[in-house]
Design a protein around this motif. Structure first.
Motif, short mmCIF file in Angstrom:
data_model
loop_
_atom_site.label_atom_id
_atom_site.label_comp_id
_atom_site.label_asym_id
_atom_site.label_seq_id
_atom_site.Cartn_x
_atom_site.Cartn_y
_atom_site.Cartn_z
N THR B 195 0.81 -1.22 0.00
CA THR B 195 0.00 0.00 0.00
C THR B 195 0.85 1.27 0.00
O THR B 195 0.32 2.37 -0.08
CB THR B 195 -0.90 0.03 1.26
N ASN B 196 2.15 1.10 0.13
CA ASN B 196 3.04 2.27 0.20
C ASN B 196 3.79 2.49 -1.11
O ASN B 196 3.94 1.57 -1.90
CB ASN B 196 4.10 2.06 1.29
N ALA B 197 4.27 3.71 -1.27
CA ALA B 197 5.09 3.98 -2.45
C ALA B 197 6.30 4.82 -2.04
O ALA B 197 6.28 5.48 -1.00
CB ALA B 197 4.28 4.72 -3.50
N THR B 198 7.35 4.74 -2.83
CA THR B 198 8.59 5.45 -2.52
C THR B 198 9.10 6.18 -3.76
O THR B 198 9.10 5.61 -4.86
CB THR B 198 9.68 4.45 -2.06
N ILE B 199 9.52 7.42 -3.55
CA ILE B 199 10.22 8.14 -4.62
C ILE B 199 11.65 8.36 -4.12
O ILE B 199 11.86 8.94 -3.06
CB ILE B 199 9.56 9.51 -4.92
N VAL B 200 12.61 7.86 -4.87
CA VAL B 200 14.00 7.94 -4.46
C VAL B 200 14.74 8.90 -5.38
O VAL B 200 14.84 8.64 -6.57
CB VAL B 200 14.68 6.55 -4.56
N VAL B 201 15.20 10.01 -4.83
CA VAL B 201 16.02 10.92 -5.62
C VAL B 201 17.47 10.54 -5.39
O VAL B 201 17.91 10.45 -4.23
CB VAL B 201 15.79 12.38 -5.18
N THR B 202 18.20 10.29 -6.46
CA THR B 202 19.60 9.90 -6.26
C THR B 202 20.44 10.23 -7.49
O THR B 202 19.93 10.45 -8.58
CB THR B 202 19.72 8.39 -5.96
N HIS B 203 21.73 10.31 -7.25
CA HIS B 203 22.67 10.48 -8.37
C HIS B 203 23.32 9.16 -8.73
O HIS B 203 24.01 9.07 -9.73
CB HIS B 203 23.78 11.45 -7.96
N TYR B 204 23.14 8.16 -7.85
CA TYR B 204 23.97 6.97 -8.01
C TYR B 204 23.20 5.69 -8.22
O TYR B 204 22.25 5.40 -7.50
CB TYR B 204 24.88 6.80 -6.79
N GLN B 205 23.64 4.96 -9.16
CA GLN B 205 23.11 3.64 -9.45
C GLN B 205 23.26 2.71 -8.24
O GLN B 205 22.41 1.87 -7.99
CB GLN B 205 23.86 3.09 -10.68
N ARG B 206 24.34 2.91 -7.43
CA ARG B 206 24.62 1.95 -6.37
C ARG B 206 23.46 1.79 -5.38
O ARG B 206 23.18 0.70 -4.91
CB ARG B 206 25.91 2.28 -5.61
N LEU B 207 22.73 2.89 -5.10
CA LEU B 207 21.59 2.78 -4.18
C LEU B 207 20.51 1.90 -4.79
O LEU B 207 19.83 1.14 -4.11
CB LEU B 207 21.02 4.17 -3.88
N LEU B 208 20.39 2.02 -6.13
CA LEU B 208 19.30 1.31 -6.82
C LEU B 208 19.57 -0.19 -6.90
O LEU B 208 18.69 -0.96 -7.27
CB LEU B 208 19.08 1.93 -8.19
N ASN B 209 20.80 -0.59 -6.55
CA ASN B 209 21.07 -2.02 -6.41
C ASN B 209 20.37 -2.58 -5.17
O ASN B 209 20.05 -3.75 -5.11
CB ASN B 209 22.57 -2.30 -6.27
N TYR B 210 20.18 -1.68 -4.20
CA TYR B 210 19.55 -2.11 -2.95
C TYR B 210 18.05 -1.83 -2.97
O TYR B 210 17.24 -2.64 -2.56
CB TYR B 210 20.17 -1.39 -1.75
N ILE B 211 17.71 -0.61 -3.37
CA ILE B 211 16.29 -0.25 -3.47
C ILE B 211 15.95 -0.30 -4.95
O ILE B 211 16.23 0.64 -5.70
CB ILE B 211 16.03 1.16 -2.90
N VAL B 212 15.38 -1.38 -5.37
CA VAL B 212 15.21 -1.58 -6.81
C VAL B 212 13.97 -0.84 -7.30
O VAL B 212 12.86 -1.07 -6.82
CB VAL B 212 15.09 -3.09 -7.12
N PRO B 213 14.16 0.09 -8.25
CA PRO B 213 13.03 0.89 -8.71
C PRO B 213 12.19 0.17 -9.78
O PRO B 213 12.72 -0.65 -10.53
CB PRO B 213 13.70 2.12 -9.30
N ASP B 214 10.93 0.51 -9.81
CA ASP B 214 10.09 0.03 -10.91
C ASP B 214 10.24 0.96 -12.11
O ASP B 214 10.14 0.54 -13.25
CB ASP B 214 8.62 0.00 -10.45
N TYR B 215 10.44 2.25 -11.81
CA TYR B 215 10.60 3.24 -12.88
C TYR B 215 11.77 4.17 -12.54
O TYR B 215 12.02 4.45 -11.38
CB TYR B 215 9.34 4.11 -13.03
N VAL B 216 12.42 4.63 -13.58
CA VAL B 216 13.48 5.63 -13.42
C VAL B 216 13.10 6.83 -14.28
O VAL B 216 12.71 6.66 -15.45
CB VAL B 216 14.85 5.07 -13.84
N HIS B 217 13.17 8.04 -13.67
CA HIS B 217 12.87 9.26 -14.43
C HIS B 217 14.08 10.17 -14.40
O HIS B 217 14.78 10.25 -13.40
CB HIS B 217 11.70 10.02 -13.80
N VAL B 218 14.29 10.84 -15.52
CA VAL B 218 15.39 11.80 -15.56
C VAL B 218 14.79 13.21 -15.59
O VAL B 218 13.99 13.53 -16.47
CB VAL B 218 16.27 11.58 -16.81
#
Ligand SMILES: Nc1ncnc2c1ncn2[C@@H]1O[C@H](COP(=O)(O)OP(=O)(O)OP(=O)(O)O)[C@@H](O)[C@H]1O
Ligand SMILES: [Mg+2]
Lengths: 433, 249
Positions: B195-218
């Motif tokens: 029921t929750n959602a997360t928006i992750v603002v980041t500069h680095y791919q390395r975080l996304l290895n841990y918190i895997v996104p469904d979508y990436v926006h530039v």
């Protein structure tokens, strides 16, 4: 008008108010003479530049004591701190034995009302009273000295460490309306002795009266004194209070001024570091609103080398309150290696609130470290937003930040009961609407 | 749960967001990447309700309601949480007091009773363990004198306590060493619910290895110039932003 005070002095002399030894009579006479010459200060006087005392001058307060009988029962618990204080209660300036509470004091420690002190320890009183707080240039001190009659004398003899605080509690109620109350206190802390003294002034109700108080403090070699002055007078009262200390070698003096009451108040905290190795810490917190005037003047005289002084005064001003802080530090030519630091921070909660802050450093020695800094600010919007972003409502966020501003200076009070009492008083003040 | 349409915003009369469209559904993780100054933090702050940012156009709907009309505290009480890029220091307010005040405000808004101090202590034990934070941090003033990494961890602690429905993490990974990064990511992942959602603002791919996104926006120049799956982050890591910002300018 000074005339009414001069007339009152005649009555005072004629009606046995001038009890005690001859030297004291002479002191009072020279004080009234000096008062007559000086008159009340005007804003042309540099030390009173930001604060006009005309409401006091025009107030026509009668210098006539209110009889104890007019008092009745009073609940002093609202102004007390814990059960273990040795408390002397004065109502409308007069000692009230029934309301006072004594704790067991170490041998040799004396805490007496002024009249009793003259009988019990005449030499000690004569040696110090009027010798520390000079009235040559201070008309309020001159006025107080002329009418020396009520107050407390505390003597902590050499080597004695007093664990329990002594509380001198001055209450003003409606019976004091249109009168001047002039407490005079003397605190003598002997060589290597240690004590904590709370001096409070509180109003019961909203009477218009004038408190003009002087406290003289003598710290012997290696002595340590914590002095907490709490000014919570009636909202319509006027308060002028001077604390003047002399410090001998290696002594340490911690003073805290908590000022929140009175329509107009002036608190002077002075100390002279007269021996090497002394330390003085003068801290304070002033909380003002409506059209209150809250004025503080501090003066630290560094006379001898290798001493330090620290000052932290903080203020929170709301409404159309006017705060004044004037911090004087004199470093005499011999006082090399003086280490002094002075800070004054004020938080303004409204557009109309104002602060005049004036550091005044006069340094005549070349090898010293003295700094001062003053800030005036408003609540930080970023901090407010941060709190709100965690769900804390706007009002609570303001209150928390306001309280937080005062927290660090209150934390310098070591006595837990007093600190918590003042923290609560500060918190309540900014959370009740 | 979150629908952003044509959002434009200014700060100090300077246009920063120039038309953002973004739809976030429950259970999703969205990563927002983009060059410095492109408006990522501005978007995050606008969503959290910072008064310095003026919304000049567009709409934001949260759970069917107009998010932009809500005060910042109301947004938080309804489950929006922003982990700040630069967490704010609040000398004089203890972390414990702050957390409890926030927790109780959110509970009250949701019609629940305030928590008693003992139960709150238990809750803190649990949440502090989650972000591997020492208890001594509770008695210290909020973020005051915290190291960069400690501040970021404290943000996640707050998030863990408040259990938001929509969490926006603004560069929570910056300034973290690899261990801290894993702790923070574990914290975020363990709070994840359908029921929750997360928006992750980041500069680095390395975080996304841990918190895997469904979508990436530039985000570039105040607009979303490219959206894709998690492989877009890898592409950005390899190629930088130039190939995208060229056509955004
Ligand atoms: N309060 C402000 N006043 C003036 N300009 C601001 C303010 N806040 C942001 N800006 C400007 O808005 C632009 C976008 O800033 P923002 O912080 O949103 O970028 P960002 O994408 O988060 O960058 P970074 O990757 O460096 O965190 C920048 O040019 C910034 O200087
Ligand atoms: Mg940013």
């Amino acid at each position: 008008m000074i005339e009414s005070y001069l007339r009152n002095f005649e009555d005072f002399s004629a009606n046995g108010g001038m009890f005690a030894p001859k030297s004291m009579r002479a002191l009072r006479l020279s004080a009234i003479t000096r008062f007559e010459q000086l008159g009340f200060p005007t804003t042309r006087n540099e030390d009173w530049h930001f604060t006009s005392v005309s409401p006091i001058v025009e107030g026509q307060f009668a210098a006539v004591a209110v009889p104890v009988a007019a008092v009745g029962t009073i609940d002093v618990s609202a102004w007390s701190f814990g059960a273990d204080c040795h408390t002397l209660v004065f109502v409308n300036g007069v000692y009230n034995a029934a309301l006072s509470a004594s704790a067991t004091l170490p041998d040799g420690v004396r805490v007496l009302p002024m009249r009793d002190a003259f009988d019990a320890m005449p030499t000690l009183v004569e040696d110090h009273l009027g010798k520390i707080a000079s009235f040559d240039a201070h008309s309020f001190t001159a006025l107080n000295t002329a009418f020396i009659e009520h107050g407390a004398v505390v003597h902590v003899p050499a080597g004695v460490e007093l664990v329990r605080p002594i509380h001198l509690l001055y209450l003003g109620n409606s019976a004091a309306a249109n009168r001047v109350v002039q407490p005079r206190n003397l605190i003598v802390v002997g060589t290597h002795a240690k004590a904590t003294i709370i001096e409070s002034y509180a109003g019961i109700g909203d009477g218009t009266y004038f408190t003009n108080t002087v406290t003289e403090v003598s710290l012997g070699e290696g002595a340590t004194l914590t002095h907490l002055k709490l000014q919570r007078e009636s909202v319509n009262a006027f308060h002028v209070g001077t604390l003047d200390a002399r410090q001998a070698r290696d002594s340490h003096f911690f003073s805290f001024s908590f000022a929140t009451g009175a329509a107009l108040s002036r608190t002077n905290t002075y100390t002279e570091l007269r021996g090497e190795g002394c330390g003085a810490t003068l801290n304070g917190l002033y909380l003002g609103n409506r059209d209150q005037v809250i004025d503080h003047q501090t003066r630290i005289e560094h006379v001898e080398p290798n001493c330090y002084s620290r000052e932290l005064y903080k203020g929170i001003l709301d409404g159309a309150a006017h705060g004044v802080f004037n911090g004087k530090v004199y470093v005499h030519p011999e006082a090399q290696k003086t280490d002094g630091k002075q800070t004054n921070n004020t938080l303004l909660l409204s557009e109309r609130a104002q602060i005049d802050t004036k550091p005044q450093l006069e340094i005549f020695a070349d090898d010293v470290k003295c700094t001062h800094g003053a800030t005036v600010g408003r609540l930080d919007e970023t901090s407010l937003f941060y709190m709100k972003s965690r769900g804390i409502n706007a009002r609570m966020a303001r209150e928390l930040l306001t309280y937080a501003f005062a927290a660090d200076v209150l934390e310098t009070i070591e006595q837990v009961d007093v600190r918590e009492g003042l923290e609560a008083a500060t918190l309540v003040r900014y959370t009740e609407h | 749960m979150l629908e952003i349409r044509g959002l434009t915003a200014t700060v100090s009369d300077k246009e920063i967001l120039r038309g953002i469209d973004l739809i976030v559904k429950p259970g999703e993780v969205h990563a927002v990447m983009g060059p410095n100054g492109s408006g990522k933090s501005t978007l995050a702050q606008v969503l959290a309700g910072h008064p310095a940012y003026e919304v000049t156009g567009g709409t934001v709907t949260y759970d069917g309601q107009n998010l932009l009309e809500m005060d910042a505290e109301v947004r938080a009480q309804r489950g929006v949480f922003l982990a700040f890029q630069y967490p704010v220091e609040i000398p004089g307010v203890s972390n414990a007091y702050f957390l409890r005040a926030a927790y109780n405000e959110v509970r009250k808004a949701q019609g629940q009773e305030e928590i008693d101090p003992l139960s709150f202590a238990d809750l803190m034990d649990e949440k502090m363990a989650l972000v591997e934070m020492d208890h001594s941090m509770l008695t210290r003033s909020v973020n005051a004198g915290f190291s960069g990494g400690e501040k970021k961890r404290n943000e996640i602690l707050q998030m863990a306590v408040l259990e938001p429905r929509l969490a926006i993490l603004d560069e929570t990974d910056s300034g973290l060493d690899i261990d801290a990064l894993r702790i923070v990511a574990n914290g975020v992942n363990s709070l994840k619910k359908p029921t929750n959602a997360t928006i992750v603002v980041t500069h680095y791919q390395r975080l996304l290895n841990y918190i895997v996104p469904d979508y990436v926006h530039v985000l570039a120049g105040g607009r979303i110039v490219r959206s894709g799956g998690k492989e877009l982050a890898l592409e950005l890591e390899a190629k930088g932003y130039d190939w995208l910002t060229g056509d955004a300018a």
